[in-house]
Motif scaffolding. Structure first.
Motif, PDB file in Angstrom:
ATOM      1  N   ARG B  32       3.695  -0.838   1.327  1.00 43.55           N
ATOM      2  CA  ARG B  32       2.208  -0.144   1.263  1.00 43.55           C
ATOM      3  C   ARG B  32       2.318   1.191   1.241  1.00 43.55           C
ATOM      4  N   CYS B  33       1.426   1.866   0.692  1.00 45.39           N
ATOM      5  CA  CYS B  33       1.247   3.430   0.176  1.00 45.39           C
ATOM      6  C   CYS B  33       0.738   4.103   1.365  1.00 45.39           C
ATOM      7  N   ASP B  34       1.346   4.997   1.589  1.00 52.43           N
ATOM      8  CA  ASP B  34       1.202   5.816   2.782  1.00 52.43           C
ATOM      9  C   ASP B  34      -0.100   6.712   2.715  1.00 52.43           C
ATOM     10  N   ASP B  35      -0.374   6.837   1.398  1.00 58.08           N
ATOM     11  CA  ASP B  35      -1.735   7.892   1.097  1.00 58.08           C
ATOM     12  C   ASP B  35      -2.926   6.895   0.989  1.00 58.08           C
ATOM     13  N   CYS B  36      -2.823   5.776   0.208  1.00 58.44           N
ATOM     14  CA  CYS B  36      -4.218   5.193  -0.025  1.00 58.44           C
ATOM     15  C   CYS B  36      -4.108   4.049   0.358  1.00 58.44           C
ATOM     16  N   GLU B  37      -2.891   3.325   1.126  1.00 56.91           N
ATOM     17  CA  GLU B  37      -2.754   2.052   1.896  1.00 56.91           C
ATOM     18  C   GLU B  37      -2.666   0.795   0.871  1.00 56.91           C
ATOM     19  N   HIS B  46       6.739   3.927  -7.005  1.00 61.57           N
ATOM     20  CA  HIS B  46       5.416   4.554  -6.845  1.00 61.57           C
ATOM     21  C   HIS B  46       4.223   3.782  -6.550  1.00 61.57           C
ATOM     22  N   CYS B  47       3.351   4.366  -6.206  1.00 64.65           N
ATOM     23  CA  CYS B  47       1.932   3.792  -5.844  1.00 64.65           C
ATOM     24  C   CYS B  47       1.159   3.577  -7.214  1.00 64.65           C
ATOM     25  N   THR B  48       0.727   2.296  -7.562  1.00 71.10           N
ATOM     26  CA  THR B  48       0.065   2.177  -8.898  1.00 71.10           C
ATOM     27  C   THR B  48      -1.431   2.460  -8.625  1.00 71.10           C
ATOM     28  N   LYS B  49      -1.903   2.771  -7.613  1.00 76.32           N
ATOM     29  CA  LYS B  49      -3.258   3.004  -7.443  1.00 76.32           C
ATOM     30  C   LYS B  49      -3.628   4.828  -7.167  1.00 76.32           C
ATOM     31  N   CYS B  50      -2.832   5.238  -6.393  1.00 75.30           N
ATOM     32  CA  CYS B  50      -2.998   6.809  -6.570  1.00 75.30           C
ATOM     33  C   CYS B  50      -1.620   7.467  -6.997  1.00 75.30           C
ATOM     34  N   LEU B  51      -1.543   8.691  -7.106  1.00 74.90           N
ATOM     35  CA  LEU B  51      -0.278   9.010  -7.911  1.00 74.90           C
ATOM     36  C   LEU B  51       0.921   9.495  -6.747  1.00 74.90           C
TER      37      LEU B  51
HETATM   38 ZN   LIG Z   1      -1.332   5.006  -3.178  1.00 78.22          ZN
END
Ligand SMILES: [Zn+2]
Lengths: 397, 136
Positions: B32-37, B46-51
């Motif tokens: 799970r992305c720490d920045d955008c969850e 890498h997160c495919t939602k945010c950068l």
């Molecule tokens: Zn993200």
């Protein structure tokens, strides 16, 4: 300067800093990190990218795998590979796509671990050589047919689609094949057991290969090939035969996602782009050359192209509607006999363009009277997991 | 006679090696992305939602539902050809990830249903375990 066109510009850049990742990063990871920095440099995000360029250095199907890896759903997918000059060609193609209004933001990436790979030779594998998506799936005893069958099963579950309805696709296609001497010869050479027109009962009583798909819902595996020549108008006007014009094109990817819909293919993204460019609607088409790896591939794409609403394909194809001699009921399907009954050497897309052209020239064995507009829709990869779509709308002279 | 084995994942592939390392302890993990969850699956860097590129591993309960399945009745693969008929399925884990696997522990795979609850059934191998599923 006369003729100078200022219709595309470079807006973000990044050069990956390390020259030795010591085997700890893959080329895909280097591409993704570089892309994120370049997009940040531009003040853009992943969601802004609608055109992807990749030199295919990561192996087969790279336009699809790079899109999935980044999490993008581009409208332009270009995997031109001419070695070190690939990126100059990508820039040129991106300019064309942007100038034509087919894209807004193009992403070009490169990543290589040539140094790490060279060092790893002889000491066993480093990170290269296997795609992460493949590495999650390879332990499962999946077959090609089962992949498509999973889409068919969900389609039946959600919309009540029946095997009899899917069989309509096989029956219409075989009827067309029986009019095509090359298709009949193909079935003879490949030792089909029963070379004749089929019925819905024949199809649903044929052997189950992967539930719910039966033998007669599966394409043949043949040898084969073909070629297509495309020219500018000033060349076309002096050619021997009447031109068949490319009126509109669309591209798309589709891959497994959290909460994704397996009953909808990439055609749902590529077809509207192609129709918008061509300035026509699905109802105006005379010919539907739809990639028929399996019956469900056609059913899904007929819906996604917009001949009917999602989930209504089963009822829509009933009663022999797809036959070439029923022009008032909508387009004729795969009038050469398709991959199901004429020709499927693995990548059938070129035959879709060839038969559509025959129809628009009036040269088909199952000729639709006065055919004017055709769609050729290719599906590459796997319907039930990850695939690419290419839609081409063609018009007679 | 050669003992034919199930094809197994490569434990050195850089995006997925942490996932497969955790399976040795029968842990089914996802990021799970720490920045955008955003939940990321299959695993990536890498997160495919945010950068962002700050992803944290979480362990799933191993419970989920069958999104769709097929029964393989013909396979030419040396390991799988003797196992037909068997069920392959896309499984939606309760935490979100959709993964491809096989359903085991049923006498008749045709008795399975889309939407049926399943839980992970680990198949142990030397360096890792593969997550198969059985009806809950
Ligand atoms: Zn993200």
């Amino acid at each position: 300067m006369a003729g100078q066109s200022r219709d595309a510009a470079i807006v973000g850049i990044h050069e990956f800093a390390s020259r030795d990742v010591e085997g700890a990063l893959s080329p895909l990871q280097i591409k993704a990190e570089s892309a994120a920095y370049a997009l940040t440099d531009a003040g853009l995000g992943w969601g802004d990218v609608d055109a992807v360029y990749d030199a295919g250095d990561g192996g087969g199907m790279s336009g699809l795998t790079i899109s999935e890896y980044f999490g993008l759903k581009p409208n332009i997918i270009d995997t031109t590979n001419v070695g070190g000059s690939s990126y100059e060609l990508h820039a040129a193609h991106a300019k064309q796509a942007i100038a034509a209004g087919k894209a807004r933001v193009a992403l070009l990436t490169y990543g290589s671990t040539a140094h790490s790979n060279a060092r790893a030779i002889g000491v066993g594998g480093r990170g290269g050589g296997v795609h992460p998506a493949d590495n999650m799936d390879s332990f499962v005893g999946m077959t090609l047919v089962a992949n498509y069958a999973m889409a068919a099963h969900r389609h039946m579950h959600e919309y009540g689609t029946t095997s009899e309805q899917l069989a309509e696709i096989s029956v219409a296609t075989r009827m067309h094949a029986m009019r095509n001497p090359e298709a009949v010869k193909a079935m003879e050479d490949l030792e089909f057991l029963d070379i004749r027109e089929t019925t819905i009962t024949d199809v649903v009583n044929s052997r189950m290969i992967a539930d719910p798909l039966h033998l007669l819902e599966c394409c043949m595996i043949s040898d084969g090939g073909g070629a297509v020549v495309i020219a500018a108008p000033e060349v076309a006007k002096d050619c021997r035969k009447k031109p068949v014009w490319i009126l509109g094109c669309g591209e798309a990817t589709k891959y497994p996602e959290i909460g994704g819909d397996i009953t909808t293919s990439a055609a749902a993204q590529s077809a509207p782009v192609a129709f918008a460019e061509a300035g026509i609607t699905p109802a105006e088409l005379d010919i539907a050359m739809i990639y028929d790896s399996f019956s469900i591939t056609v059913m899904t794409i007929l819906e996604d192209v917009g001949f009917c609403a999602k989930g209504e394909g089963g009822a829509w194809v009933e009663g022999g509607r797809l036959r070439f001699d029923r022009p008032d009921d909508g387009p004729a399907l795969n009038t050469d006999g398709g991959g199901l009954s004429s020709n499927h050497p693995g990548m059938r897309g070129i035959f879709l363009l060839i038969e559509a052209t025959r129809q628009l020239r009036g040269e088909s064995c199952a000729q639709v009277v006065d055919a004017k507009l055709a769609i050729a829709h290719g599906n590459g990869g796997m319907l039930g997991s990850r695939h690419c779509a290419g839609t081409v709308i063609l018009g007679g002279d | 006679m050669v003992d034919v084995q199930r094809p197994l994942p490569k434990t050195h592939e850089l995006d997925t090696k942490a996932f497969w390392a955790a399976t040795k302890n029968e842990e089914l993990t996802y990021q799970r992305c720490d920045d955008c969850e955003a939940v990321i699956f299959y695993p990536r860097r890498h997160c495919t939602k945010c950068l962002g590129n700050s992803l944290t591993w979480h362990t799933a309960t191993g419970r989920g539902t069958i999104y769709t399945y097929s029964i393989v009745r013909q396979s030419y693969h040396p390991f799988f050809r003797d196992r037909v008929p068997y069920a392959v399925a896309w499984i939606d884990l309760d935490e979100g990830p959709r993964l491809l696997s096989e359903i085991v522990g049923v006498d008749d795979p045709a008795s399975l249903e889309i939407g049926q609850r399943v839980k992970v059934a680990w198949e142990s191998h030397e360096e890792l375990s593969v997550p198969l599923f059985k009806p809950e």
